[in-house]
Design a protein around this motif. Sequence first.
Motif, short mmCIF file in Angstrom:
data_model
loop_
_atom_site.label_atom_id
_atom_site.label_comp_id
_atom_site.label_asym_id
_atom_site.label_seq_id
_atom_site.Cartn_x
_atom_site.Cartn_y
_atom_site.Cartn_z
N THR A 1 -4.63 9.57 4.02
CA THR A 1 -5.11 8.21 3.94
C THR A 1 -6.15 8.37 4.98
O THR A 1 -6.56 9.14 6.34
CB THR A 1 -4.31 7.26 4.66
OG1 THR A 1 -3.36 7.14 3.78
CG2 THR A 1 -5.06 5.97 5.04
N GLU A 2 -7.69 7.80 4.78
CA GLU A 2 -8.84 7.72 5.55
C GLU A 2 -9.37 6.29 5.55
O GLU A 2 -9.09 5.45 4.87
CB GLU A 2 -9.93 8.46 4.73
CG GLU A 2 -9.74 9.90 4.43
CD GLU A 2 -10.94 10.57 3.74
OE1 GLU A 2 -11.83 10.01 3.35
OE2 GLU A 2 -10.83 11.78 3.64
N VAL B 215 -9.44 1.38 3.84
CA VAL B 215 -8.47 2.28 3.95
C VAL B 215 -8.44 3.04 2.61
O VAL B 215 -8.00 2.38 1.58
CB VAL B 215 -7.29 1.87 4.45
CG1 VAL B 215 -6.11 2.76 4.51
CG2 VAL B 215 -7.21 0.96 5.66
N LYS C 46 4.05 3.56 4.97
CA LYS C 46 3.25 3.34 3.68
C LYS C 46 2.47 2.08 3.86
O LYS C 46 1.38 1.97 3.05
CB LYS C 46 4.07 3.58 2.58
CG LYS C 46 4.92 2.53 2.31
CD LYS C 46 5.79 2.72 1.15
CE LYS C 46 7.11 1.59 0.86
NZ LYS C 46 7.74 1.92 -0.46
N THR D 10 -6.37 9.53 12.77
CA THR D 10 -5.85 8.51 12.13
C THR D 10 -4.32 9.13 11.94
O THR D 10 -3.96 10.25 11.64
CB THR D 10 -6.51 8.40 10.55
OG1 THR D 10 -7.72 7.92 10.80
CG2 THR D 10 -5.55 7.41 9.68
N THR E 228 -7.74 2.06 -2.85
CA THR E 228 -8.65 1.39 -1.66
C THR E 228 -8.27 0.33 -1.48
O THR E 228 -8.27 -0.77 -2.39
CB THR E 228 -10.12 1.77 -2.17
OG1 THR E 228 -10.69 3.00 -2.53
CG2 THR E 228 -11.02 1.28 -0.99
N THR F 173 -6.57 5.87 0.24
CA THR F 173 -5.38 6.91 -0.08
C THR F 173 -5.58 7.34 -1.49
O THR F 173 -5.26 6.46 -2.46
CB THR F 173 -4.09 6.48 0.25
OG1 THR F 173 -4.13 5.67 1.65
CG2 THR F 173 -3.00 7.25 0.03
N PHE G 264 0.00 4.34 1.97
CA PHE G 264 -0.61 5.13 3.12
C PHE G 264 0.11 6.58 3.03
O PHE G 264 1.26 6.59 3.11
CB PHE G 264 -0.85 4.49 4.36
CG PHE G 264 -1.45 3.24 4.46
CD1 PHE G 264 -1.29 2.34 5.58
CD2 PHE G 264 -2.39 3.02 3.32
CE1 PHE G 264 -1.98 1.19 5.56
CE2 PHE G 264 -3.01 1.78 3.60
CZ PHE G 264 -2.97 0.83 4.42
N ALA H 297 -0.97 1.81 9.57
CA ALA H 297 -1.56 3.05 9.95
C ALA H 297 -2.14 2.75 11.46
O ALA H 297 -2.39 1.68 11.83
CB ALA H 297 -2.65 3.60 9.17
N VAL I 62 -0.70 7.81 10.18
CA VAL I 62 0.19 6.82 9.42
C VAL I 62 1.46 6.61 9.68
O VAL I 62 2.18 7.73 9.84
CB VAL I 62 0.15 7.46 7.83
CG1 VAL I 62 0.98 6.56 6.89
CG2 VAL I 62 -1.37 7.50 7.18
N THR J 100 0.93 -1.13 0.16
CA THR J 100 -0.19 -0.11 0.21
C THR J 100 0.72 1.16 -0.18
O THR J 100 1.98 1.04 0.04
CB THR J 100 -0.99 0.00 1.30
OG1 THR J 100 -0.16 -0.09 2.34
CG2 THR J 100 -1.98 -1.19 1.19
#
Length: 403
Positions: free
Chosen positions: A292-293, A334, A312, A307, A340, A336, A287, A315, A309, A285
């Motif tokens: 990032t949510e 997650v 990457k 949140t 997703t 970014t 992140f 999180a 991070v 990923t």
Amino acid sequence: MSKLLFHIFLILLFIYCPQVNSEESSYNCEAENVTCINVEKGDDSFADIIGNILNSVIKPTIVNVIPAELPRDATADILIKASSQTKFNESDIDNITIDGGIIAKSWAVLSDIEMIINVEIPSQTNLNSYDINVITSLKDGTEEIINGEKILRVVQVSNEPRILSTTPNIISDNSSNLEMLIYGHNTNFNENSIPNFDDNAITIASKIINSPTFMTVFVNTNENSIKGFHRLTITTDNEIANDNSTTGLLNVKGSSSQPVAINNIIPTEGKQDNELTLIISSNNTNFIDGITEITFQNNNGIEVLATKVDNKTQATVTIKIAANASKGKRDIYVITGEETVSLADAFNVLEILKEQNSLDTDLEDETPTDVNSEDETPTDVNSEDETPTDVNSEDETPTDVNS
């Protein structure tokens, strides 16, 4: 039928694997890409291995443990792998027992078929092979025991310093500041300790010395990291602790071999009306802090408070579970930018015990001495039927003190 034939093939492979039946063979299992097990001739553990493989055809069974042997008076993480029909679920595991007085101190589920167990081997444990039992609760109220027969071996303590385990033991070649736990035996880890995976592209960003036999390191890898198994050596002043496993404790896999995905969440459950922090780990990923949510399925009763991070692929998220949040498992997402990743049934909301949740309600419902009660008030001065102690009564109308 095809699965049965596959297991028969595995048995034949074990029987004819030169490393099992030859003490002098130089056969390279890793190079030939086959599974070999180091077992001396006449060793009963070979029969136990075959027994577990046969059991796995008909029921959930523990078929492999890494490392498969530990010395007395040691603490380490072991990775257990179970047959494909197994469905490990952390919230359903009641207990883990290991014969020989071996203690399962803690555990974490990695997938349906994999778990990490932190074990402690007492100094008086007999030199032998022992069963591991994972006891889980089923929906019908019964228990299921997922067993591996004589699958963990206790060996004689060595006078030499030794590396027992790394957690995780499989990482990708794009790991950034990945947290790794390392357990040793007869070691004297300190701030001068230098871990080395014999690969310049695997570097240690920082370390924490938890005890002379336990450290936490933060590992970086990149596309130049050598793919495959790596032996670990830790040098502490004049002491050198080696990884004595057959192939090496750490396995680095190429990014292309691992999909973009969430692979772990700790913890995996929480109670209603509770605030807690989750650590989310993933593969491949990207992140980004501030972008990032993290959301939960329908955001049903779970509010994301913060949140952060860490890197990457990891999180940290702080959540608040509402008191009226519906119980049960939820998917986690997650996001970014355009990336997703999700994990189904990743987090489980547990119901608060009714005894705790309804304490105030119960106190309100049970009020036998309420002076305003109309149904049960034998001593109520306002009662219309029985008022023998009403000092103001003139016409037998005890319900009104001003009558």
